[in-house]
Write an enzyme that holds these catalytic residues in place. Sequence first.
Site, mmCIF file in Angstrom:
data_model
loop_
_atom_site.group_PDB
_atom_site.id
_atom_site.type_symbol
_atom_site.label_atom_id
_atom_site.label_comp_id
_atom_site.label_asym_id
_atom_site.label_seq_id
_atom_site.Cartn_x
_atom_site.Cartn_y
_atom_site.Cartn_z
ATOM 1 N N HIS A 232 0.832 -1.229 0.000
ATOM 2 C CA HIS A 232 0.000 0.000 0.000
ATOM 3 C C HIS A 232 0.856 1.265 0.000
ATOM 4 C CE1 HIS A 232 -3.265 -2.744 1.262
ATOM 5 N NE2 HIS A 232 -2.337 -3.262 2.042
ATOM 6 N N SER B 38 14.386 22.008 -15.659
ATOM 7 C CA SER B 38 13.161 22.740 -15.964
ATOM 8 C C SER B 38 13.544 24.070 -16.581
ATOM 9 C CB SER B 38 12.381 22.958 -14.665
ATOM 10 O OG SER B 38 11.549 24.097 -14.786
ATOM 11 N N LYS C 221 15.267 22.075 -10.441
ATOM 12 C CA LYS C 221 14.672 20.795 -10.844
ATOM 13 C C LYS C 221 15.624 19.852 -11.562
ATOM 14 C CE LYS C 221 10.744 19.726 -10.745
ATOM 15 N NZ LYS C 221 9.514 20.195 -11.320
ATOM 16 N N GLU D 11 9.494 8.798 -16.930
ATOM 17 C CA GLU D 11 8.100 9.213 -17.175
ATOM 18 C C GLU D 11 7.668 8.887 -18.601
ATOM 19 O OE1 GLU D 11 7.326 13.114 -14.522
ATOM 20 O OE2 GLU D 11 9.069 13.212 -15.807
#
Length: 459
Positions: A156, A277, A283, A290
């Site tokens: 979980h 970024s 970043k 992704e």
Amino acid sequence: MSKLWGGRFTASTDSFTDHFHSSISFDQRMYKQDITGSIAHAAMLGKQGIIPMEDSLLLQKTLKEVLEDIDNGKISFDEKAEDIHMNIETILIERIGDVGKRLHTGRSRNDQVALDIRMYVKEEIKNIELLIKELMEVLNNLAKKHTETIMPGYTHLQRAQPITFAHHLLAYVEMFKRDYARLEDTYKRTNVMPLGSGALASTTYPLDRAFVTEQLGFDSYTLNSLDGVSDRDFCIELLSTLSIIMMHLSRFCEEIILWSSHEFKFVELSDAYSTGSSIMPQKKNPDMAELIRGKTGRVYGYLMGLLTTMKGLPLAYNKDMQEDKEGVFAAIDTLKMCLPVFTAMVDTMEVKKDTMYKATKGGFTNATDAADWLVKQGVPFRDAHEIIGKLVLYCINNNTNLDDLSLEEYQAISPVFNKTVYDAITVEKCVEARNVPGGPSKEYIASLIELNDNYLKTI
Ligand code: ARG
């Protein structure tokens, strides 16, 4: 340009129609398979005396020259010639006239395209298998370095029990072993030669199908001509196998994305596999992971697309089936991009052992072991569960953890506790005590790594 099938037509197709039904823009990538198949067919026609031997030899020679010319970029295809099969036949006829016109004896584009795509898929299955093998090697080798790198195992997405990073990596090796086996299995059913099926009802010429099967390196030939031209199960199986591989990559990517966040900090991706970024200077984004996760969706889409294309088709060939190729090609291309990027990304990422260790210690991952310790002192498991639950609550309220409680604090909740509990609940002990096959103990994991090494030598 007149059509190879123009005999029964009086008017020519409209040019937009030509564009609409042409597949040359995407099926040209099968030129090698198409020509190789034609060479075997021509050789067989000659051997069987269906066409004169000298014509067969000229066909084979010219086909080889056309192959070379395509390889060297000397040939441009024509949309009006529809597909790769008719483009090559047209070139052949341009070069050797009437002899070129004999090639298609006893053959239809329906069995021809079935042959080409089977040959194409066979080759690409082998390429993808190699990429999966390389990935398994990287994971298994990385596991060797991390048999003592303790990390929290989750259920979980809540810290559950201590495991090692090696244990986690080897879970993925198991998945990729199954994927490899699925590719092998798909290969078996792809490895069946359909030429001789003709348009649908085979042919009246005395073809030697076994000869062509052998020439082209197939295991056997198809046993029903209707099925031979209308079967695309192997494409669907491939797409399904590739979807499952993408699903595995995607799950792993999801973990890598989580692990590279500031909240986890379990790994740091190398600069080569991250991006910055354009606005936020701090970043470092896990874009590659992704993208792989994102591309998984498309591969599922190709599978659904082809299943849907095939579901209503009466036997045998229907032009709908021309729609099989783009999805199959795109899925193969996607896998061939994602797998090496993923392998290199994992191979070069920095593993932050300390953060993993701290997360394991701080997350009550040893609570089960504390309960098991009580059980060994004679406490029934349900009572032990309750006692440790109370201790955990106490720890949460006092911002501490089980390892750091004093013996008095333990005994305030149950008099059964004595100081041997400390040794039993170190995270190292929790891992080592799980020395059953399948578990995270160093001893078992070392044996699994060896088993994997041996397996990787056999594939
Ligand atoms: N381009 C076609 C395909 O990809 C080849 C077979 C065409 N056959 C036909 N009867 N129109 O399926």
